[in-house]
Design an enzyme around this catalytic site. Structure first.
Site, PDB file in Angstrom:
ATOM      1  N   GLU B  85       4.468  -1.428  -6.599  1.00 34.35           N
ATOM      2  CA  GLU B  85       4.485   0.075  -5.658  1.00 34.35           C
ATOM      3  C   GLU B  85       5.282  -0.631  -4.329  1.00 34.35           C
ATOM      4  O   GLU B  85       5.518   0.469  -3.805  1.00 34.35           O
ATOM      5  CB  GLU B  85       3.686   0.713  -5.994  1.00 34.35           C
ATOM      6  CG  GLU B  85       1.987   0.517  -4.892  1.00 34.35           C
ATOM      7  CD  GLU B  85       1.239   1.659  -4.603  1.00 34.35           C
ATOM      8  OE1 GLU B  85       1.578   2.795  -4.049  1.00 34.35           O
ATOM      9  OE2 GLU B  85       0.425   1.447  -4.878  1.00 34.35           O
ATOM     10  N   CYS B 117      -2.206   2.282  -7.344  1.00 33.74           N
ATOM     11  CA  CYS B 117      -2.500   0.876  -8.021  1.00 33.74           C
ATOM     12  C   CYS B 117      -2.750   1.087  -8.780  1.00 33.74           C
ATOM     13  O   CYS B 117      -3.700  -0.375  -9.279  1.00 33.74           O
ATOM     14  CB  CYS B 117      -4.227   1.420  -6.738  1.00 33.74           C
ATOM     15  SG  CYS B 117      -3.424   1.493  -5.119  1.00 33.74           S
ATOM     16  N   HIS B 242     -11.764  -1.253  -8.168  1.00 34.68           N
ATOM     17  CA  HIS B 242     -10.590  -1.239  -7.709  1.00 34.68           C
ATOM     18  C   HIS B 242     -10.705  -1.303  -6.074  1.00 34.68           C
ATOM     19  O   HIS B 242     -12.173  -1.144  -5.965  1.00 34.68           O
ATOM     20  CB  HIS B 242      -9.923  -0.619  -7.616  1.00 34.68           C
ATOM     21  CG  HIS B 242      -8.667  -0.168  -7.110  1.00 34.68           C
ATOM     22  ND1 HIS B 242      -7.538  -0.920  -6.231  1.00 34.68           N
ATOM     23  CD2 HIS B 242      -8.358   0.648  -5.994  1.00 34.68           C
ATOM     24  CE1 HIS B 242      -6.210  -0.636  -6.090  1.00 34.68           C
ATOM     25  NE2 HIS B 242      -6.739   0.157  -4.759  1.00 34.68           N
TER      26      HIS B 242
END
Lengths: 328, 328
Positions: B85, B117, B242
């Site tokens: 991104e 993400c 994550h």
């Protein structure tokens, strides 16, 4: 999950704003010679967006068109992927934004696919592959290809346009996707947006034209090799091209036609106008039969980047006998 | 093309710049209380990029690492997809840029996948689905998950980081991808970049934390249902999260652990500290066994957005007995 068969396009929804500019009026306004845009580029109108719509809203419009017109519940959807290169902000994906229209359905894969005008095609390929994969959850897929093409004053402006296409993907489709394909991707600084605060791309038309013709030429060559087709004519009943502007489509057609003739007629010289005169009888019916109907919408809407190829398909389906297209 | 089996990760290359900031130095520099970043966020260092690298160059670095270290020719690659991104310009895809490193190989699918993400995870799913699909050309796939996370001065800054992960995907892999999965996606204005000229995101940490915990909780619930696992402990040998910052990983673990305990122990109250004390004996070994090793790299590098989850996997492979991980 049992393997689905005949995966392809169940429905194809198009959204274009109702506002447009006449290309001959634009020639006059730009003080350009008469015919520069209408004959030179082959465009008759160009769709224009106002300031109350953006890439998220036009993508949502085709999503809702698909759901409402075809009676699809959000819970029937397992994947939504957006092909676009129009950025509302530099981080938030259009896909996440669309989740707000799908109440209580959270298990929906797919993101925004981003690669010049090719993003929509990759989104289609990804969705079909997902449906063929062992991770398919039995649900339908939606591909959205949408862009707002704005150019600064100058030669590229009359090729702008805006449009969104929504494609419903599922098994037992009337338009089945063939697994045979080939791609051509090359790095070129033909189109980019290095100025973050500006919506306008830097365009070098020369690089774009060369890169595109090389890609079309190589892909047709690969497809002839893969299918064993001896002539271009034998390769498919209809051809849909990406259409940045109408004349580009014609250039692409002439590129592959001249490749084809060179490979079969040793004395054919693409640079010799007389040679073209002789074979015109062969080319004109081929264009009319395989390409022309697919180019009609693009001439009136302009370049819509990621959706452009699918607008050509929509155009073919609108102006050709649909049953004949689906049977072929 | 015959159907490939045991598709998964053949190789995993990581690139982090050699420059970093100590989080305790940053606490001092920012005149914050001692421990705010090191204990509060659980971060010890943060990787920093200079002005001679960008998202294209770090993505190219891991691509070349994969090709060189594992003796892969560009002609063996059929697909490259980038999850990121971080935008160098508002139009040109990092994927196209990478084509300049793959001389004479043009038939390479894949684009840049763009969704906060999650882009890298979708890139992995797309690549495995492509390999399982009828359009697979027998070649290898590469997934790159890379980002440069820069935040403006304020509470989000110490969670920044930079890193790129290159993943080689192919059949007969030591780390096979299971087809069982579930997703959770929701629209939230937790992180976006509405100012085109600024690299800095607008962050509302509260929304991010809530959305992430909801997603983790729902996904574990779905996975328990799909697998028939009665307890969390039975669900997988290792868990990689994550990792925007270390404390977030711990929060995620506590969320699913407390969901699990609530479903099994009717008198368990997640808000009651005494309840936690009682079950700490159960939780601590679970964290140490399934999660801890995967969090070690992230604590030192910071949030690398799309690559963060895969850096957790790399961390697990680096600090756990690799053969044991691959056998499980």
């Amino acid at each position: 999950m049992s393997s689905p068969s005949n995966i392809g396009i169940l429905a194809l929804e198009l959204y274009i704003p109702t506002t447009y500019i006449s290309q001959s009026d634009l020639e006059h306004y730009d003080k350009e010679s008469k015919g520069k845009y209408t004959i030179g580029l082959g465009q008759t109108e160009m769709s224009c967006i106002g300031d109350r719509e953006d890439i998220n809203s036009i993508s949502a419009t085709v999503l809702l068109q698909l759901l409402e017109k075809h009676n699809i519940c959000p819970s029937q959807i397992g994947r939504i992927e957006i092909g676009t290169e129009t950025i509302q902000d530099k981080s938030k994906s259009t896909k996440t934004y669309l989740m707000s229209y799908l109440q209580n359905s959270y298990n929906i894969e797919g993101v925004t696919s981003y690669n010049a005008c090719y993003g929509g095609v990759q989104a289609l390929f990804n969705t079909v592959a997902w449906m063929e994969s062992s991770s398919w959850d039995g649900k339908l897929g939606i591909v959205i290809a949408s862009d707002i093409a704005v150019y600064e004053k100058g030669p590229a402006r009359p090729t702008g346009g805006v449009g969104a296409i929504g494609i419903l993907i599922g098994p037992n489709a009337p338009l089945v996707l063939d697994s045979l394909r080939t791609s051509y991707m090359e790095h070129a600084y033909d189109f980019y947006k290095p100025i973050p605060s500006s919506e306008y791309p830097v365009v070098d038309g020369h690089f774009s034209v060369n890169c595109y013709l090389k890609a079309v030429s190589q892909c047709f060559e690969d497809l002839k090799r893969k299918t064993g087709a001896m002539t271009l004519d034998a390769l498919g009943d209809y051809w849909c091209f990406h259409a940045p502007y109408h004349k580009m489509t014609i250039k692409a057609f002439f590129q592959i036609a001249s490749d084809d003739l060179s490979s079969r007629l040793p004395h054919f010289d693409a640079k010799d106008k007389q040679s073209w005169g002789i074979v015109n009888e062969y080319l004109k019916p081929l264009w009319n039969e395989k390409c022309e109907k697919a180019t009609r919408l693009g001439k009136r809407v302009g370049n819509i980047y990621c959706g452009s190829l699918f607008m050509s398909l929509k155009s073919l389906l609108a102006f050709e006998d649909i049953e004949e297209v689906c049977e072929n």
